[in-house]
Design a protein around this motif. Sequence first.
Motif, PDB file in Angstrom:
ATOM      1  N   TYR A   1       0.834  -1.203   0.000  1.00 16.29           N
ATOM      2  CA  TYR A   1       0.000   0.000   0.000  1.00 16.29           C
ATOM      3  C   TYR A   1       0.871   1.257   0.000  1.00 16.29           C
ATOM      4  CZ  TYR A   1      -4.343  -2.566   0.966  1.00 16.29           C
ATOM      5  OH  TYR A   1      -5.439  -3.378   0.885  1.00 16.29           O
ATOM      6  N   GLN A   2       1.914   1.234   0.828  1.00 12.76           N
ATOM      7  CA  GLN A   2       2.780   2.397   0.922  1.00 12.76           C
ATOM      8  C   GLN A   2       3.472   2.666  -0.414  1.00 12.76           C
ATOM      9  OE1 GLN A   2       5.645   2.122   4.075  1.00 12.76           O
ATOM     10  NE2 GLN A   2       6.560   4.113   3.646  1.00 12.76           N
ATOM     11  N   ARG A   3       3.913   1.609  -1.087  1.00 13.81           N
ATOM     12  CA  ARG A   3       4.595   1.764  -2.370  1.00 13.81           C
ATOM     13  C   ARG A   3       3.640   2.248  -3.461  1.00 13.81           C
ATOM     14  NH1 ARG A   3       7.162  -2.650  -2.127  1.00 13.81           N
ATOM     15  NH2 ARG A   3       5.839  -4.015  -3.363  1.00 13.81           N
TER      16      ARG A   3
ATOM     17  N   VAL B   1       4.483   7.415   8.770  1.00 12.36           N
ATOM     18  CA  VAL B   1       3.557   7.916   9.784  1.00 12.36           C
ATOM     19  C   VAL B   1       2.125   7.623   9.374  1.00 12.36           C
ATOM     20  CG1 VAL B   1       2.709   9.959  10.979  1.00 12.36           C
ATOM     21  CG2 VAL B   1       5.141   9.727  10.521  1.00 12.36           C
ATOM     22  N   VAL B   2       1.802   7.870   8.108  1.00 10.25           N
ATOM     23  CA  VAL B   2       0.449   7.597   7.618  1.00 10.25           C
ATOM     24  C   VAL B   2       0.140   6.106   7.717  1.00 10.25           C
ATOM     25  CG1 VAL B   2      -1.063   7.672   5.601  1.00 10.25           C
ATOM     26  CG2 VAL B   2       0.439   9.604   6.108  1.00 10.25           C
ATOM     27  N   GLN B   3       1.135   5.267   7.443  1.00  9.47           N
ATOM     28  CA  GLN B   3       0.936   3.822   7.554  1.00  9.47           C
ATOM     29  C   GLN B   3       0.520   3.447   8.960  1.00  9.47           C
ATOM     30  OE1 GLN B   3       4.206   1.293   6.244  1.00  9.47           O
ATOM     31  NE2 GLN B   3       3.709  -0.201   7.836  1.00  9.47           N
ATOM     32  N   THR B   4       1.186   4.013   9.966  1.00  4.68           N
ATOM     33  CA  THR B   4       0.842   3.672  11.345  1.00  4.68           C
ATOM     34  C   THR B   4      -0.503   4.273  11.742  1.00  4.68           C
ATOM     35  OG1 THR B   4       2.205   5.539  12.102  1.00  4.68           O
ATOM     36  CG2 THR B   4       3.231   3.366  12.071  1.00  4.68           C
ATOM     37  N   VAL B   5      -0.863   5.421  11.168  1.00  3.87           N
ATOM     38  CA  VAL B   5      -2.181   5.997  11.442  1.00  3.87           C
ATOM     39  C   VAL B   5      -3.277   5.088  10.900  1.00  3.87           C
ATOM     40  CG1 VAL B   5      -3.745   7.904  10.894  1.00  3.87           C
ATOM     41  CG2 VAL B   5      -1.388   8.387  11.577  1.00  3.87           C
ATOM     42  N   ILE B   6      -3.054   4.523   9.706  1.00  2.00           N
ATOM     43  CA  ILE B   6      -4.019   3.577   9.134  1.00  2.00           C
ATOM     44  C   ILE B   6      -4.236   2.415  10.098  1.00  2.00           C
ATOM     45  CG2 ILE B   6      -4.425   1.916   7.272  1.00  2.00           C
ATOM     46  CD1 ILE B   6      -2.870   3.807   5.430  1.00  2.00           C
ATOM     47  N   PHE B   7      -3.141   1.895  10.645  1.00  2.00           N
ATOM     48  CA  PHE B   7      -3.256   0.797  11.598  1.00  2.00           C
ATOM     49  C   PHE B   7      -3.965   1.248  12.871  1.00  2.00           C
ATOM     50  CE2 PHE B   7      -1.573  -1.178  15.431  1.00  2.00           C
ATOM     51  CZ  PHE B   7      -1.926  -2.502  15.210  1.00  2.00           C
ATOM     52  N   ALA B   8      -3.600   2.437  13.366  1.00  2.01           N
ATOM     53  CA  ALA B   8      -4.139   2.899  14.643  1.00  2.01           C
ATOM     54  C   ALA B   8      -5.641   3.134  14.582  1.00  2.01           C
ATOM     55  CB  ALA B   8      -3.430   4.181  15.067  1.00  2.01           C
TER      56      ALA B   8
END
Length: 431
Positions: A66-68, A75-82
Amino acid sequence: MPAPAGGRRHGPGAPGSLHTATAGPAREGSTVIARPTSRAAFAGLALTFAVVMVGTTMPTPMYALYQRELGFTPVVQTVIFALYAVGVLTALLVAGRWSDQLGRRPLLFAGIAFSLTSSVVFLLAGPLWVLLAGRLLSGFSAGIFAGAATAAVIEAAPESWRSRGAAVATVANIGGLGLGPLLAGPAVQYLPAPLHLSFALHAVAVALCGLLVLGAPETVRRPEHPSLRPQALTVPPEVRAVFVPAATAGFAGFAVLGLFTAVSPRILAEIIGNPSPAVAGLLTFLLLSASVAGQLLVQRAPTDRVLDLGCALLTAGALLVALAVATGSMAALVTGALVAGAGQGMAFTKGLAAVHGRISGDRRAGTTSSYFVVCYVAISLPVIGIGEASQLWGLRTAGIVFCLAVAALAVLALAALLELQRRETRMPAQR
């Protein structure tokens, strides 16, 4: 956790808990119906529980893709998880008591609807906001199922399985969480449509599970005037001395869960040098398997001793993960996952048991909810922090600092618990 007696109220639960269904007595007007249940209905509810939880962790090996593809930052990746944790907390606090008032099956259908919608949203994933919506919906489904499905499985257990109903619910819960990345990892790496196939299959499985719930009996008699008030958050003064260190240990344990389910694919790819989604899924599976094994093995062991052991294992596991991040050692990372996972399971389940053992039944529900809030804050905010820190310091430094902080929290919790136990041991002698 022993199976609750008929008529007990089943409060909110959380992944990883053997105590999710013992939050206090039944609320006025709600009654657990004692009726014979077929093994097929019992198995169907347990299977449904597992399938819904599978969907909540399937994205773990996909975050790098997704990030690629979308080009967002760590940071956005961890927000998606959070956002998943936000969804779980919202469901627990708002609807944690609703299955007592409306019945188990209506809430199970609601959880299935959220889970199915989440998978469909991920199938359509394109813009970032779609991923955010998918994770939030997934959190809603997990939060609803954590309480309602745990209670439904325990209450539907046939007589021959009555004493094992809680263990089956736990295995379905954590087993589903562990199977999500384990199944999605190889699918992402080896099968076509890596970001879509897993969710398409999950959507079909969830829809079929709706038929299983449709055929299961209702185990709660709906009161004449249902009360749908949100769950209150309270920590009574008499329990704060144990709540603070127990919740600190829970915070440390859930922070480790957040690290592995959100950041471990980056650690594997950027530090260990193994970008395999299948390996990332397996690593998360090992952590969650160790968590449930740790809980099941200590069900009848003394609460305080196991809680102390859980803190010690959490400390050791976090230090092993820090070593793995510092040296790029795969062996240390796997060992750390197993040790920290076992410590998380023990510390969480016995931490809640220690709190319950020092408080009256009519005040457990609000205190339990407060405990879960602490834990789910831990699975979200620290993970966002490591995403931000990795951009400032690099992933290696951020990972080491994160693990050392977790170890320090576990040590502080252990020291406070030992002091409390020492004082409680001396009090009878002083009398």
